[in-house]
Design an enzyme around this catalytic site. Structure first.
Site, PDB file in Angstrom:
ATOM      1  N   SER A 183      17.429  69.362  51.729  1.00 54.52           N
ATOM      2  CA  SER A 183      18.137  68.187  51.225  1.00 54.52           C
ATOM      3  C   SER A 183      18.715  67.411  52.404  1.00 54.52           C
ATOM      4  O   SER A 183      19.311  68.000  53.312  1.00 54.52           O
ATOM      5  CB  SER A 183      19.277  68.598  50.291  1.00 54.52           C
ATOM      6  OG  SER A 183      20.098  67.473  49.995  1.00 54.52           O
ATOM      7  N   THR A 186      23.324  67.141  52.693  1.00 55.72           N
ATOM      8  CA  THR A 186      24.323  68.095  53.190  1.00 55.72           C
ATOM      9  C   THR A 186      24.206  68.121  54.702  1.00 55.72           C
ATOM     10  O   THR A 186      23.137  68.423  55.233  1.00 55.72           O
ATOM     11  CB  THR A 186      24.081  69.502  52.609  1.00 55.72           C
ATOM     12  OG1 THR A 186      24.279  69.467  51.193  1.00 55.72           O
ATOM     13  CG2 THR A 186      25.046  70.506  53.210  1.00 55.72           C
ATOM     14  N   LYS A 225      11.810  75.386  49.896  1.00 57.08           N
ATOM     15  CA  LYS A 225      11.562  73.960  49.702  1.00 57.08           C
ATOM     16  C   LYS A 225      11.756  73.236  51.015  1.00 57.08           C
ATOM     17  O   LYS A 225      12.828  73.322  51.635  1.00 57.08           O
ATOM     18  CB  LYS A 225      12.498  73.392  48.642  1.00 57.08           C
ATOM     19  CG  LYS A 225      12.153  71.958  48.245  1.00 57.08           C
ATOM     20  CD  LYS A 225      12.895  71.537  46.992  1.00 57.08           C
ATOM     21  CE  LYS A 225      12.395  70.191  46.487  1.00 57.08           C
ATOM     22  NZ  LYS A 225      13.048  69.796  45.215  1.00 57.08           N
ATOM     23  N   ASN A 254      10.694  67.936  49.449  1.00 55.04           N
ATOM     24  CA  ASN A 254      11.955  67.353  49.005  1.00 55.04           C
ATOM     25  C   ASN A 254      11.897  65.844  49.216  1.00 55.04           C
ATOM     26  O   ASN A 254      10.844  65.286  49.527  1.00 55.04           O
ATOM     27  CB  ASN A 254      13.112  67.975  49.807  1.00 55.04           C
ATOM     28  CG  ASN A 254      14.408  68.041  49.007  1.00 55.04           C
ATOM     29  OD1 ASN A 254      14.748  67.104  48.287  1.00 55.04           O
ATOM     30  ND2 ASN A 254      15.137  69.139  49.148  1.00 55.04           N
TER      31      ASN A 254
END
Length: 364
Positions: A183, A186, A225, A254
């Site tokens: 992601s 973060t 991922k 992602n």
């Protein structure tokens, strides 16, 4: 056409995150109304097709089309999503402790680009709350993958502890796990994909998975991922490390930080981009992974799937399963029946008796 004519015009007049909560809340409440789940299955479910079912890493998937993580972050609407034609679904990303995520606004629609940008930041109620909700499910029509991450306040050198805590809290309730290290929302999370950090993290994850398997007497799969924003050399190193770790597979990919070719006014918003603009890039990464591993590392393809042709491209590139997210927002729950039916037609047209025969076809 119900969603396109009625639901979508209403939802798209609302703030995207408000609309998101309405959908999740609506599906959650529908499961509590007698007769609603069978009605959803009748309206949007798919009929069984042995050509489309598969068994991967010890899990049976009735359809190759799943729901990507990020939509049902707290496992609130599992019954509802399981009833609208998905062959599996991910819940999360969940972190050990509850956290609010990034400041709002943090979710943006880009209709002219058929895309979304989000900078949610792993907002969720925590692993213990998710465990309670999954434990309460008496029947699971489709497999559930639990997507796990680290809390924002946890430094990278302690990230492995957060992933281990999530596995320990949720092991009895997941059909498989997904380690989210990709992601963009973060800080420094994507650094865990590179260098020795990735090897050390996966070593800790696999040790915890082994410990829990011994405790509960059942082995479960864990996938990783990855992000699309990597060079071919970085991807090669990453996949070598993942393959050596013993994990069961990869989810590619992602969201992206790239903004090439966007036309919408929200294109300048920070966060991860999903949807149509990601379609080609994610497929290229799937192809490289399949080629590098000789098809020995199962891949779930994600990114920009709106049509059966999009899904089929990823399957022929090397994906055994695929996931959608943004397309569900733009097309509505009718999309699963359409994808399932048309994907079956593409298999028949190419003379494949089972979807597994099409996996990696571009490399043969």
């Amino acid at each position: 056409m119900l969603y396109r004519r009625l639901g979508k015009p209403i939802f798209f007049k609302l703030d995207p995150e408000q609309a998101h909560h309405l959908v999740i809340g609506g599906l959650h409440r529908s499961a509590q109304i007698p007769g609603m789940i069978p009605l959803l299955r009748k309206m949007y479910g798919i009929s069984g097709d042995s050509r489309m079912s598969s068994r991967l890493f010890g899990v049976d998937f009735p359809s190759p089309i799943g729901l990507a993580a990020g939509l049902d972050k707290n496992a609130e609407a599992v019954k509802g999503f399981s009833s609208i034609g998905f062959g599996f679904m991910e819940v999360g990303t969940v972190t050990p402790l509850a956290q609010p995520g990034n400041p709002k606004p943090r979710l943006f629609r880009l209709p002219s680009d058929e895309a979304l940008i989000n900078r949610m930041g792993f907002n969720n109620l925590g692993a213990e709350e998710m465990a309670k909700r999954l434990a309460a499910l008496k029947f699971r029509p489709v497999p559930i993958g639990v997507n796990i991450g680290k809390n924002k306040a946890t430094p990278n050198e302690e990230a492995h502890l957060d992933y281990k805590k999530c596995i320990a809290a949720l092991y009895p309730y997941a059909d498989f796990f997904v380690v989210n290290i990709s992601s963009p929302n973060t800080p420094d999370l994507r650094n865990l994909q590179h260098g020795n950090e990735l090897a050390l993290l996966l070593e800790a994850v696999m040790a915890e998975m082994k410990s829990q398997a011994e405790r509960f007497g059942a082995e479960k799969a864990v996938l990783v991922k990855i992000a699309p924003d990597v060079s071919p050399q970085e991807l090669e190193y990453m996949i070598n490390t993942i393959s050596r770790s013993g994990v069961s597979g990869v989810i590619a990919t992602n969201t992206t930080l790239a903004r090439d070719g966007l036309s919408h006014v929200h294109a300048g918003e920070t966060g991860g981009l999903s949807g149509k603009p990601l379609q080609k890039k994610s497929t290229e990464i799937i192809s490289q992974i399949y080629k590098q591993t000789g098809g020995k590392l199962p891949i779930i393809g994600s990114g920009g799937i709106f049509t059966a042709e999009d899904a089929y491209e990823k399957i022929k590139a090397g994906a055994s399963l695929v996931e959608i997210y943004t397309a569900l927002i733009y097309e509505g729950p009718e999309i699963n029946r359409k994808l399932h039916r048309q994907l079956g037609e593409l298999l028949r047209k190419d003379g494949y008796r089972h979807i597994s025969e099409a996996v990696g076809a571009d490399h043969r």
